[in-house]
Design an enzyme around this catalytic site. Structure first.
Site, PDB file in Angstrom:
ATOM      1  N   GLY A  12       0.949  -1.376   0.013  1.00  0.00           N
ATOM      2  CA  GLY A  12      -0.068  -0.139   0.133  1.00  0.00           C
ATOM      3  C   GLY A  12       0.742   1.299   0.147  1.00  0.00           C
ATOM      4  CG  MET A  13       0.249   6.250  -0.187  1.00  0.00           C
ATOM      5  SD  MET A  13      -0.760   7.362  -0.728  1.00  0.00           S
ATOM      6  CE  MET A  13      -2.250   7.000   0.544  1.00  0.00           C
ATOM      7  CB  THR A  64      -8.705   1.424   3.819  1.00  0.00           C
ATOM      8  OG1 THR A  64      -8.246   1.266   2.655  1.00  0.00           O
ATOM      9  CG2 THR A  64      -7.508   1.387   4.800  1.00  0.00           C
ATOM     10  CG  ASP A 104      -9.304  10.336  10.146  1.00  0.00           C
ATOM     11  OD1 ASP A 104      -9.274   9.250   9.718  1.00  0.00           O
ATOM     12  OD2 ASP A 104      -9.311  11.481   9.578  1.00  0.00           O
ATOM     13  CE1 TYR A 128     -10.713   1.528   7.837  1.00  0.00           C
ATOM     14  CE2 TYR A 128     -11.286   3.603   8.220  1.00  0.00           C
ATOM     15  CZ  TYR A 128     -10.373   3.065   7.909  1.00  0.00           C
ATOM     16  OH  TYR A 128      -9.167   3.284   7.796  1.00  0.00           O
ATOM     17  CE  LYS A 132      -7.246   0.907  11.058  1.00  0.00           C
ATOM     18  NZ  LYS A 132      -6.129   0.059  10.408  1.00  0.00           N
TER      19      LYS A 132
END
Length: 291
Positions: A12-13, A64, A104, A128, A132
């Protein structure tokens, strides 16, 4: 001195940025993408840790897709909660510190002004966010050496979200549809990666909010700044509201973050997100490549 670092979610990024940063520091890096290591497979995870024997493990793996998680909460909790717990437990057994990236979206966005800090109680709106948050809690139980790094609004090379792609779209003259009534703290993947490695080395457990400095922005504000940074100040920006998109999962209207713990232990604030955005949008160099 370099460390032996095991990275999950390396495709991933953030994971790619982290692996590159760690190697540049002289670390010995074992980087696993989803195809190389399924974090929900406890045996595979333990085998990987047994082979690598890392000093630190940094988890960038997650599901995500916010709306996808809302449709399939069982999978969301499997990956974002149980998978993180498995990694934390394997880190403990290997004698490694553990850092995991959270979001967040553990907050509901009901704070009309200002930033969410560690003094604010999480209250996720979506599957989601809930998955998390549960992952944070499970990791902290599984390993006392857990660092939770909450972040959000992440952009950088190779990203597939709006924030990461808006520079390229502005350069191509495409219409930018941007939300004007949701606010967050933009965070550059390279800066987040550097702080994740720093936290792994410090090995000081706790919950950290890792975002770039600045007062934050709406998606509209970010898009307009990105267009200027991309050399396309006249890019067309169509302003839309959150409600008009009729997305399946609710999102927090204000998810801006600020860290109290970083300041307490003497970590310098990350640079302003606008400065990071200009680096990302630079027309030359690796960081400036369109996504």
């Amino acid at each position: 001195m370099g460390m032996k670092v095991l990275i999950t979610g390396a495709g991933g990024m953030v994971g790619r940025a982290l692996a590159g940063h760690c190697r540049a520091l002289g670390d010995e890096v074992a980087a696993f993408g989803r195809a190389e290591l399924d974090i929900t497979d406890e045996r595979a995870v333990r085998d990987a840790f047994g082979r690598v024997r890392p000093d630190a493990s940094i988890n960038c793996a997650a599901w995500t897709d916010v709306d996808g998680c809302e449709l399939d909460p069982q999978r969301a909790f499997l990956v974002n909660s149980q998978g993180v717990e498995i990694l934390a437990a394997a880190s403990r057994l290997a004698g490694a510190s553990f850092v995991t990236v959270s979001t967040d979206y553990v907050f509901d966005g009901g704070k009309a002004e200002g930033f969410y800090t560690q003094r604010d109680d999480p209250h996720p709106l979506s599957a989601y966010g809930a998955s998390k948050l549960e992952g944070e809690r499970r990791a902290q139980i599984a390993s006392a050496r857990t660092v939770v790094a909450r972040s959000g609004w992440i952009f950088g090379p190779g990203g597939r979200n709006f924030l990461a792609q808006v520079v390229g779209r502005a350069r191509r003259g495409e219409l930018l549809r941007a939300i004007s009534d949701s606010y967050g703290t933009p965070t550059y993947a390279a800066d987040l990666a550097a702080r994740l490695r720093e936290l792994a080395g410090l090995d000081l457990p706790g919950v950290y909010h890792v975002v770039n400095s600045g007062e934050g922005a709406s998606y509209e504000g970010f898009a307009r700044e990105a267009a200027v940074a991309a050399g396309a100040p006249d890019a067309r920006v169509e302003v839309v509201s959150t409600d008009s998109l009729k997305r399946l999962a609710p999102r927090p209207r204000n998810s801006r973050l600020r860290c109290l713990l970083s300041e307490a232990i003497g970590l310098a604030p990350l640079r302003d997100w606008r400065e990071a955005l200009r680096e990302f949008a630079a027309p030359t160099g690796e960081q400036g490549r369109e996504t």
